[in-house]
Design a protein around this motif. Structure first.
Motif, PDB file in Angstrom:
ATOM      1  N   ASP A 181       3.925 -10.313  -3.798  1.00 25.84           N
ATOM      2  CA  ASP A 181       3.572 -11.583  -4.428  1.00 25.84           C
ATOM      3  C   ASP A 181       4.726 -12.081  -5.293  1.00 25.84           C
ATOM      4  OD1 ASP A 181       1.988 -13.732  -5.116  1.00 25.84           O
ATOM      5  OD2 ASP A 181       1.140 -12.720  -6.868  1.00 25.84           O
ATOM      6  N   GLY A 182       5.093 -13.356  -5.119  1.00 25.35           N
ATOM      7  CA  GLY A 182       6.146 -13.948  -5.934  1.00 25.35           C
ATOM      8  C   GLY A 182       7.416 -14.253  -5.173  1.00 25.35           C
ATOM      9  N   LEU A 228       6.918  -9.158 -10.549  1.00 22.94           N
ATOM     10  CA  LEU A 228       7.577  -9.018  -9.253  1.00 22.94           C
ATOM     11  C   LEU A 228       7.965  -7.569  -8.994  1.00 22.94           C
ATOM     12  CD1 LEU A 228       8.745 -10.209  -6.700  1.00 22.94           C
ATOM     13  CD2 LEU A 228      10.814 -10.810  -7.970  1.00 22.94           C
ATOM     14  N   LEU A 229       8.500  -6.889  -9.999  1.00 21.92           N
ATOM     15  CA  LEU A 229       8.874  -5.477  -9.822  1.00 21.92           C
ATOM     16  C   LEU A 229       7.643  -4.626  -9.515  1.00 21.92           C
ATOM     17  CD1 LEU A 229      11.527  -5.088 -12.668  1.00 21.92           C
ATOM     18  CD2 LEU A 229      11.940  -5.038 -10.205  1.00 21.92           C
ATOM     19  N   SER A 230       6.521  -4.949 -10.149  1.00 21.02           N
ATOM     20  CA  SER A 230       5.280  -4.207  -9.868  1.00 21.02           C
ATOM     21  C   SER A 230       4.825  -4.453  -8.434  1.00 21.02           C
ATOM     22  CB  SER A 230       4.180  -4.639 -10.846  1.00 21.02           C
ATOM     23  OG  SER A 230       4.530  -4.300 -12.166  1.00 21.02           O
ATOM     24  N   ALA A 231       4.928  -5.706  -7.974  1.00 19.72           N
ATOM     25  CA  ALA A 231       4.524  -6.031  -6.600  1.00 19.72           C
ATOM     26  C   ALA A 231       5.426  -5.334  -5.588  1.00 19.72           C
ATOM     27  CB  ALA A 231       4.568  -7.546  -6.399  1.00 19.72           C
ATOM     28  N   ILE A 232       6.719  -5.276  -5.889  1.00 18.09           N
ATOM     29  CA  ILE A 232       7.652  -4.582  -4.998  1.00 18.09           C
ATOM     30  C   ILE A 232       7.310  -3.100  -4.921  1.00 18.09           C
ATOM     31  CG2 ILE A 232      10.066  -3.851  -4.747  1.00 18.09           C
ATOM     32  CD1 ILE A 232      10.866  -6.611  -5.879  1.00 18.09           C
ATOM     33  N   GLU A 233       7.007  -2.508  -6.049  1.00 16.25           N
ATOM     34  CA  GLU A 233       6.665  -1.074  -6.068  1.00 16.25           C
ATOM     35  C   GLU A 233       5.370  -0.815  -5.298  1.00 16.25           C
ATOM     36  OE1 GLU A 233       7.261   2.873  -6.711  1.00 16.25           O
ATOM     37  OE2 GLU A 233       8.646   1.227  -7.203  1.00 16.25           O
ATOM     38  N   ARG A 234       4.362  -1.668  -5.486  1.00 16.89           N
ATOM     39  CA  ARG A 234       3.091  -1.497  -4.775  1.00 16.89           C
ATOM     40  C   ARG A 234       3.276  -1.598  -3.265  1.00 16.89           C
ATOM     41  NH1 ARG A 234       1.064  -4.863  -8.812  1.00 16.89           N
ATOM     42  NH2 ARG A 234       1.106  -6.645  -7.373  1.00 16.89           N
ATOM     43  N   SER A 235       4.204  -2.452  -2.858  1.00 19.94           N
ATOM     44  CA  SER A 235       4.373  -2.694  -1.422  1.00 19.94           C
ATOM     45  C   SER A 235       4.911  -1.473  -0.674  1.00 19.94           C
ATOM     46  CB  SER A 235       5.309  -3.891  -1.196  1.00 19.94           C
ATOM     47  OG  SER A 235       6.649  -3.545  -1.461  1.00 19.94           O
ATOM     48  N   LYS A 236       5.448  -0.504  -1.408  1.00 22.41           N
ATOM     49  CA  LYS A 236       5.970   0.697  -0.739  1.00 22.41           C
ATOM     50  C   LYS A 236       4.866   1.438   0.018  1.00 22.41           C
ATOM     51  CE  LYS A 236       9.854   1.622  -3.884  1.00 22.41           C
ATOM     52  NZ  LYS A 236      10.440   2.581  -4.850  1.00 22.41           N
ATOM     53  N   GLN A 237       3.670   1.389  -0.523  1.00 24.18           N
ATOM     54  CA  GLN A 237       2.530   2.032   0.163  1.00 24.18           C
ATOM     55  C   GLN A 237       1.882   0.993   1.067  1.00 24.18           C
ATOM     56  OE1 GLN A 237       2.203   5.328  -0.192  1.00 24.18           O
ATOM     57  NE2 GLN A 237       3.973   5.128  -1.577  1.00 24.18           N
ATOM     58  N   THR A 238       2.215   1.027   2.313  1.00 19.52           N
ATOM     59  CA  THR A 238       1.749   0.012   3.255  1.00 19.52           C
ATOM     60  C   THR A 238       1.244   0.683   4.524  1.00 19.52           C
ATOM     61  OG1 THR A 238       2.385  -2.048   4.349  1.00 19.52           O
ATOM     62  CG2 THR A 238       4.060  -0.318   4.281  1.00 19.52           C
TER      63      THR A 238
END
Length: 671
Positions: free
Chosen positions: A452-453, A496-506
């Motif tokens: 997101d972002g 944005l950094l939090s969203a990037i980190e969350r996206s690692k688990q996909t």
């Protein structure tokens, strides 16, 4: 219900009024944002109360279901074509033939721009648009009613001025066309998306109106102008053509611009003015239509074969010039399409200096056999895009050689392969700088990695600043780097950094979709993920193995094989995995409340996005459908659920609110 019905009726009338002000009178009264708010309000009412929706509502401009083919329509009166004249002498002969019938008198003519589009006939009954058809062979045309309903300048309901009576039946003729600015934007969008360009506005208009899918027509910026009425009972009798056009205008219909001219000299003056001012018009014209104004004179003159004796098309001279091709190079678009471009010795064509011309694609380049050093004839196609019409082969240098189209991307060096239709060649590089902004935006989109972002603007900033050169660079971004970007505050950077980190688990499906492989949508990505649970397995998969995947044909298999054979793409995938991205393989459940069930999602949810809900259902062996039927097992209704909820209740389908749905997902409730 009465209040909603009244409000919907008022909104439809208000939107029709503003369409008329914008498209017909070219004098809008409200801003686009205000118009959009009115439209959204009407859409909300029609979704909440489906019975309020009607075929002539402004909300239906998006198009209906696609047709298998167009039905035939026999015209009540033949749609005639016009004879052409190309100079003063030929027009003088036309004028003389008319005066032989009418007598030695100056004739009053009406001069109209000769719109370069597609002729149509429209039928209104009791003020409502009922049917529209193409000219066809003049006797029989094609029923394109559904497509015409999507053309915004065309009123679906007549808006007569005070005191003007609407006839029971009104049949009018006119032209569908595309304005120059709209044509330019349409081709720019097609170029960005890697699609072939339209040669001129007429081809674009004709092709758009004859799409089998009205939704495709709705996406095209079509305009319409009317210039004739078919005599029917209840329509007033007119003494002149001018009066007829005034009547159409008073009914709220878009009318072709026109002016009266007295005799030959008046027409000549109008023609010279039209020729001089053609480039200032908002639409393309290729001449001027000259018509006898008097309706009585028209009846006396009659017609020959398929042309009227009382009208003629006074054509403009073609605008072409010759020049030299100094070089040919290939540009790479945002979607990887390789487009050959000829660099020309500057030449003035139609008052504009032209130094470049598109050659569209490799096939077009081969067909015309354009080479560096050639003398070519250049035309401004549609007064917008310079186009090479032909080569002068007798002026070709003796040492000339055909241009060799590159087999690799000229920007990044990755392999270039043809699309399945064999027309467009594309770069296969996942990290190609020419495509990187679009690639990053797609990679971060909700159905993909869901970061997101990261939209168009931020993706462009990240690429332009050099901080993101590959997908993996997103995972190396620091807070300080983000804060240095324009309009990036501390909270936005942290989110944005939090969203990037969350996206690692996909999931593997999202991961494969995020790579932006040509023609790999969510469904294909899901099928690939089930067949190849880890992306590196595709490195060694041959074309036969890929073809065995559900819904993957031989051509797509070749595209996929080429993608995973490209070293640049393997490096991009390996870098993502090394950055900590962990795509989970599919875990399709074989039992549980969703196994083998068909689920429909409607309304908004607070606990998760609709995409996440769909993914969770599919992981448990369920199928998510877009429509409710008797075969539906569950309807999950979130906030502001609309017509799907009502239909589920009518059919007795089990409805789950968000809390009940989440409990089923967690296994805390029984089916």
């Amino acid at each position: 219900m009465k209040t909603a019905e009244t409000r919907a009726r008022d909104l439809r009338r208000e939107l029709a009024h503003h369409n008329h002000r914008y498209y017909v009178l070219d004098s809008p009264e409200i801003t686009d944002a205000q118009y959009d708010r009115l439209m959204r309000e009407l859409q909300g009412l029609e979704e909440q109360f489906p019975s309020l929706a009607s075929a002539d509502s402004p909300t239906q401009r998006v198009g209906g279901e696609a047709a298998e083919k167009f039905a035939k329509v026999v015209h009540r009166a033949p749609m005639l074509s016009l004879a052409n004249v190309f100079n003063d002498e030929e027009f003088a002969e036309f004028d003389e033939r008319i005066r032989k019938v009418l007598g030695p008198t100056d004739v009053t003519y009406v001069c109209e721009p000769k719109l370069d589009g597609l002729a149509i006939t429209l039928r209104y009954e009791n003020g409502r648009f009922l049917q529209g058809a193409t000219r066809g062979d003049g006797t029989t045309g094609e029923d394109v009613t559904g497509n015409l309903r999507t053309v915004r300048p065309l009123p679906l309901e007549l808006l007569p001025e005070d005191g003007v009576k609407v006839p029971p039946v009104l049949e009018v003729r006119g032209e569908v066309f595309i304005r120059k600015d709209d044509f330019k934007k349409l081709n720019e969008k097609r170029e960005e998306e890697g699609e072939s360009l339209f040669a001129n506005p007429r081809n674009a208009a004709a092709g758009s109106l004859r799409q089998l899918d009205p939704k495709m027509t709705a996406s095209r910026p079509l305009s319409v102008a009317l210039y004739e009425i078919v005599p029917t009972e209840g329509v007033p009798a007119f003494d002149t053509h001018t009066a007829k056009l005034d009547y159409l205008h008073q009914l709220g219909l878009p009318v072709n611009r026109h002016e009266r001219a007295q005799g030959m000299e008046g027409v000549r003056a109008a023609y010279q003015a039209a020729l001089k001012g053609r480039h200032a018009l908002k639409f393309e014209v290729d001449g001027m239509v000259v018509k006898v104004d008097s309706e009585d004179h028209r009846r006396r003159l009659g017609q020959v074969s398929k042309s009227p004796r009382w009208a003629v098309a006074y054509k403009f001279p073609p605008e072409e010039e010759s020049t030299l091709v100094e070089a040919i190079d290939v540009q790479v678009g945002r979607t990887g399409a390789l487009t050959p471009v000829a660099h020309l010795k500057p030449v003035k064509v139609g008052g504009v200096t032209v130094s470049r011309a598109t050659l569209h694609n490799e096939d077009e380049l081969r067909r015309k056999d354009v080479r560096p050093g050639d003398t070519v004839f250049v035309r401004r196609a549609g007064d917008v895009i310079p186009e090479i019409v032909a080569v002068a082969p007798h002026q070709r240098p003796a040492d000339s050689k055909p241009y060799e189209f590159p087999k690799h991307c000229p920007v990044c060096g990755a392999q270039a392969v043809k699309d399945e239709d064999g027309a467009i060649i594309r770069c296969t590089g996942a990290s190609c700088p020419a495509q990187l902004v679009e690639k990053v935006r797609h990679f971060a989109s909700r159905p993909a990695m869901d970061i997101d972002g990261v939209g168009d603007k931020l993706a462009a900033q990240l690429v332009a600043s050099g901080r993101v050169k590959t997908f993996a660079d997103l995972y190396a971004l620091t807070r300080e780097q983000l804060l240095s970007l324009e309009r990036m505050g501390e909270k936005s950077a942290d989110n944005l950094l939090s969203a990037i980190e969350r996206s690692k688990q996909t999931t593997q499906r999202r991961f494969l979709y995020a790579l932006g492989i040509r023609h790999v949508g969510e469904a294909t990505a899901k099928a690939l993920a089930e067949a190849f649970p880890q992306a590196p397995l595709l490195y060694t998969a041959d074309i036969d193995a890929i073809t065995r995947v559900k819904d993957v044909g031989p051509t797509m298999a070749q595209v996929l094989h080429a993608f995973f054979q490209e070293p640049q793409n393997r490096a991009a995938i390996d870098a993502l995995l090394a950055a900590g991205v962990t795509p989970a393989p599919p875990q399709v459940g074989t039992d549980g409340p969703f196994s083998g069930k068909t689920v429909v999602l409607t309304g908004g949810m607070t606990g998760m996005s609709r995409d996440q809900a769909k993914e969770e259902i599919e992981r448990r062996g369920g199928k998510v459908s877009g429509s409710v039927s008797r075969k539906t097992d569950f309807v999950v209704a979130g906030e502001d659920a609309g017509s799907k909820l009502k239909k589920a209740q009518e059919l007795g389908v089990r409805v789950l609110d968000e809390q009940a749905f989440l409990k089923l997902l967690q296994g805390d409730a029984r089916s």
